[in-house]
Design an enzyme around this catalytic site. Structure first.
Site, PDB file in Angstrom:
ATOM      1  N   ASP A  58     -50.677 -12.587   9.027  1.00 54.79           N
ATOM      2  CA  ASP A  58     -51.158 -11.858  10.202  1.00 54.79           C
ATOM      3  C   ASP A  58     -50.486 -10.507  10.439  1.00 54.79           C
ATOM      4  OD1 ASP A  58     -48.711 -12.981  10.853  1.00 54.79           O
ATOM      5  OD2 ASP A  58     -49.252 -13.347  12.926  1.00 54.79           O
ATOM      6  N   GLU A  59     -49.718 -10.007   9.476  1.00 53.95           N
ATOM      7  CA  GLU A  59     -49.118  -8.694   9.681  1.00 53.95           C
ATOM      8  C   GLU A  59     -48.914  -7.990   8.348  1.00 53.95           C
ATOM      9  OE1 GLU A  59     -45.045  -8.405  11.077  1.00 53.95           O
ATOM     10  OE2 GLU A  59     -44.707 -10.515  10.585  1.00 53.95           O
TER      11      GLU A  59
END
Length: 358
Positions: free
Chosen positions: A103-104
């Protein structure tokens, strides 16, 4: 000078659950183990965070804080699917993409001339694309290095954007509480406080040699950050020598049962990745980073490469527990746990090895 964007999805696992199940929307959602078993919170929606719930918290404690929350088990295949879509969006803008997790990611847009060469405008466009294509929100940080971009992405969450220009950086770093510096855990923060170091300005007053004498390599790292220096490039391609998964906790973890549960879940993710790549691993490694930023590993090797979690005489859960027991996790708070499979070989190589043996 580089232009770096750090994109961090907002409550990613929980947001995907709310996306897929409309009845979960605007309700406290907790992704993790069941509260009536030895479960741990993997992610919490912003509605759940209002009750003080955070990742790595025992699910039983989360239930006590918010008994009406929706508890759901992680669906990692689904999260990986969305993550692949996310990576596709990033690569529409630049090939210099360094994923940190599902997610990053960091994006180097130094030489991207879309949107008049403005990294801030690019970050806004990426956020818009994510929302339009995935119906999810992301926060973005923009700066000239990784350290500042990552801190910036956390300032206006959720769905926020913050820019730290070279002109703003000295004042920003000077006012930054020392505990907000990436890599400084609670224990190190306490040691710095004892030396009268509470902010970036305090840290900048110290000589590099003094910090190294007190904190070793971490001291040199802190000195550079205090001066706004972080020369790490965005690395988009690495030779695959191992497959690993790790998680950094928002709050330092001290519960051994919770640590064992997290290591088991990470091991399942690692072996799923091995199977997709048709690989076997000869060595299993656990990684622990304590609150004072000290990092250690413990490993176990096997004569035959492992295809799955049932290849050994002992269950992987037992091996992980033994490796964990050989560390100081029982007495030192932990800020990161990881599981890595290394000494990789393809299944074909293993087959040839067996033919030669017999």
């Amino acid at each position: 000078m580089r232009k770096i964007i750090h994109i961090d999805m907002d409550a990613f696992f929980a947001a995907v659950e709310q996306l897929d199940f409309p009845e979960y929307r605007q309700r406290p959602v907790i992704v993790g183990g069941p509260p009536d078993r030895r479960g741990v919170v993997a992610a919490a929606s912003y509605e759940a965070r209002q009750f003080g719930i955070h990742s790595a918290m025992p699910s039983s404690q989360a239930y006590r804080l918010c008994p009406h929350a929706i508890f759901t088990v992680p669906r990692f295949e689904r999260y990986r699917e969305v993550s692949r879509q996310l990576q596709h969006i990033f690569r529409q803008y630049t090939d210099l993409v360094e994923p940190l997790s599902l997610d990053e990611a960091y994006l180097d847009v130094t030489h991207v001339w879309d949107a008049s060469g403005s990294a801030t405008a690019l970050a806004k466009k990426i956020q818009q694309d994510i929302f339009q294509q995935l119906q999810l929100t992301a926060s973005a940080g923009v700066s000239y290095n990784k350290f500042l971009a990552k801190i910036a992405s956390d300032i206006n969450k959720p769905n926020g954007l913050y820019v730290i220009t070279p002109e703003k950086a000295p004042a920003f770093i000077a006012a930054l509480p020392i505990g907000k510096f990436f890599g400084i855990g609670k224990a190190t923060e306490g040691k710095l406080h004892k030396l009268g170091i509470y902010t970036g300005a305090d840290l900048k007053n110290w000589e590099k040699a003094e910090l190294i004498a007190s904190f070793g390599k971490l001291g040199a790292y802190c000195y550079e950050l205090a001066h706004g220096i972080d020369d790490r490039p965005v690395v988009s391609n690495r030779v695959r020598k191992s497959i690993g998964k790790e998680i950094t906790f928002e709050q330092d973890l001290s519960n051994l049962d919770a640590m064992r549960g997290i290591l088991e879940e990470l091991a399942h993710q690692v072996w799923s990745a091995l199977q997709r790549r048709r690989c076997r691993a000869r060595t299993l490694v656990i990684k622990i980073k304590y609150a004072d930023f000290t990092q250690i590993t413990r490993s176990r090797s096997f004569e035959q490469g492992l295809d799955n979690l049932n290849d050994t005489l002992l269950p992987i859960s037992v091996i992980l527990a033994e490796l964990l027991a050989s560390t100081d996790a029982a007495t030192q708070p932990v800020r990161l746990l990881g599981v890595t499979a290394t000494n990789l070989m393809t299944s074909d190589a293993h087959a040839r090895e067996q033919l030669q043996l017999f």
